[in-house]
Design an enzyme around this catalytic site. Structure first.
Site, PDB file in Angstrom:
ATOM      1  N   GLY A  51     -28.553 -32.542 -22.573  1.00  0.00           N
ATOM      2  CA  GLY A  51     -28.309 -33.404 -21.409  1.00  0.00           C
ATOM      3  C   GLY A  51     -28.390 -32.681 -20.084  1.00  0.00           C
ATOM      4  O   GLY A  51     -28.829 -31.528 -19.992  1.00  0.00           O
ATOM      5  N   SER A 139     -19.989 -10.010 -36.544  1.00  0.00           N
ATOM      6  CA  SER A 139     -20.347 -10.452 -37.905  1.00  0.00           C
ATOM      7  C   SER A 139     -19.355  -9.871 -38.905  1.00  0.00           C
ATOM      8  O   SER A 139     -18.694  -8.859 -38.628  1.00  0.00           O
ATOM      9  CB  SER A 139     -21.755  -9.946 -38.231  1.00  0.00           C
ATOM     10  OG  SER A 139     -22.038 -10.085 -39.602  1.00  0.00           O
ATOM     11  N   TYR A 152     -28.520  -4.065 -39.284  1.00  0.00           N
ATOM     12  CA  TYR A 152     -27.713  -5.180 -38.780  1.00  0.00           C
ATOM     13  C   TYR A 152     -26.232  -4.774 -38.733  1.00  0.00           C
ATOM     14  O   TYR A 152     -25.547  -4.997 -37.732  1.00  0.00           O
ATOM     15  CB  TYR A 152     -27.925  -6.386 -39.700  1.00  0.00           C
ATOM     16  CG  TYR A 152     -27.237  -7.645 -39.264  1.00  0.00           C
ATOM     17  CD1 TYR A 152     -27.769  -8.447 -38.259  1.00  0.00           C
ATOM     18  CD2 TYR A 152     -26.052  -8.066 -39.875  1.00  0.00           C
ATOM     19  CE1 TYR A 152     -27.140  -9.626 -37.874  1.00  0.00           C
ATOM     20  CE2 TYR A 152     -25.419  -9.239 -39.494  1.00  0.00           C
ATOM     21  CZ  TYR A 152     -25.970 -10.018 -38.490  1.00  0.00           C
ATOM     22  OH  TYR A 152     -25.340 -11.178 -38.105  1.00  0.00           O
TER      23      TYR A 152
END
Ligand code: NDP
Length: 249
Positions: A51, A139, A152
């Protein structure tokens, strides 16, 4: 207390997954959001559904030389950035002994080097203005050992270290910095890691006391809280949003 009215948030990787959910929740809380990513069509679609309080800028966070220009463009055209969400990230699942230096560097560059560079760029303006909030997306790979994700894991441990170090540097300037550590959240990234590996999926679920995977909106809601005045005395922290995964047996 939890309103983000009149705030402007920059959310990297906001066109999909967790970043899109953070954008959705922050708009619901009253903010304007600027989302970034490399794929313009994904960003266009995201902004169309978010929006009138959403804007996008095509930007690859790994091109560090463009980050100053990104921030200047947003502040000149949309307004001063009150909230930075370092959400963009990549993963790669591969046995550690097969990971090349190039692959290792690629993950570290996106998930850690770019995060520091953009944080420094935004924080130099925030500290001068004596207000601002920075969120990192960490994480479970920064909380316990997970096989086949060495780069990672290293990158997310790096992010957790940055949160503590930068909280020391930024606190005197009224800028807070925290991490959210998502558990296993249903997004494209998790789909890639789990779809061909049911054993990994069952293992993740087995140690999640709440018994189901999280939804991106679970992270969005936590991000609103940490970015709001409701969290005004919280800095240097890492909040697991994981259905209990990090404490599960
Ligand atoms: P997705 O793969 O769904 O989304 C990643 C987003 O990052 C995309 O919008 C992508 O957009 C963007 N992105 C990737 N590389 C770059 C880049 N170089 N420059 C700019 N944008 C980039 O993943 P998730 O939503 O699952 O992950 C979001 C964050 O949450 C990551 O940091 C991830 O490590 C973390 N996380 C996710 C968990 C999960 O279970 N899903 C668990 C723990 C942490 P584009 O491709 O257009 O550039």
């Amino acid at each position: 207390m939890f309103s983000l009215a009149n705030k402007i948030a920059l959310i990297t990787g906001g066109g999909s997954g967790i970043g899109f959910a953070i954008a959705t929740s922050m708009i619901e809380a009253g903010a304007k959001v600027v989302i970034t990513g490399r794929r313009e069509n994904a960003l266009q679609e995201a902004v169309a559904s978010l929006g009138e309080n959403a804007y996008y800028v095509v930007n690859d966070v790994t091109a560090l030389q463009h980050l100053e220009g990104l921030v200047a463009h947003i502040e000149n055209n949309i307004g001063e950035i009150d909230i930075l969400v370092n959400n963009a990230g990549i993963n790669m699942k591969k046995p550690a002994l097969e990971v090349t230096d190039e692959e290792f560097n690629r993950i570290i560059h996106t998930n850690l080097n770019a995060v520091f560079a953009l944080t420094r760029t935004c924080a130099s303006r925030m500290t001068a203005r004596k207000r601002g909030v920075i969120l990192m997306i960490s994480s479970m790979a920064a909380y316990y050992g997970i096989d086949r994700v060495p780069a990672y894991s290293a990158s997310k441990h790096g992010v957790e270290g940055l949160v503590k170090a930068l909280a020391m540097d930024f606190s005197p300037h009224n800028v807070r910095i925290n991490a959210i550590a998502p558990g296993f959240i249903e997004t494209a990234m998790m789909q890639t890691a789990m779809s061909s590996d049911p054993a990994r999926m069952n293992k993740a679920l087995d140690r999640t006391p709440m018994g189901y995977f999280g939804k991106p909106e679970d992270i969005g809601l936590a991000a609103v809280f940490l970015a709001s005045e409701g969290a005004k005395y919280i800095t240097g922290a890492s909040l697991p949003v994981d259905g209990g995964n990090s404490i599960g047996f």
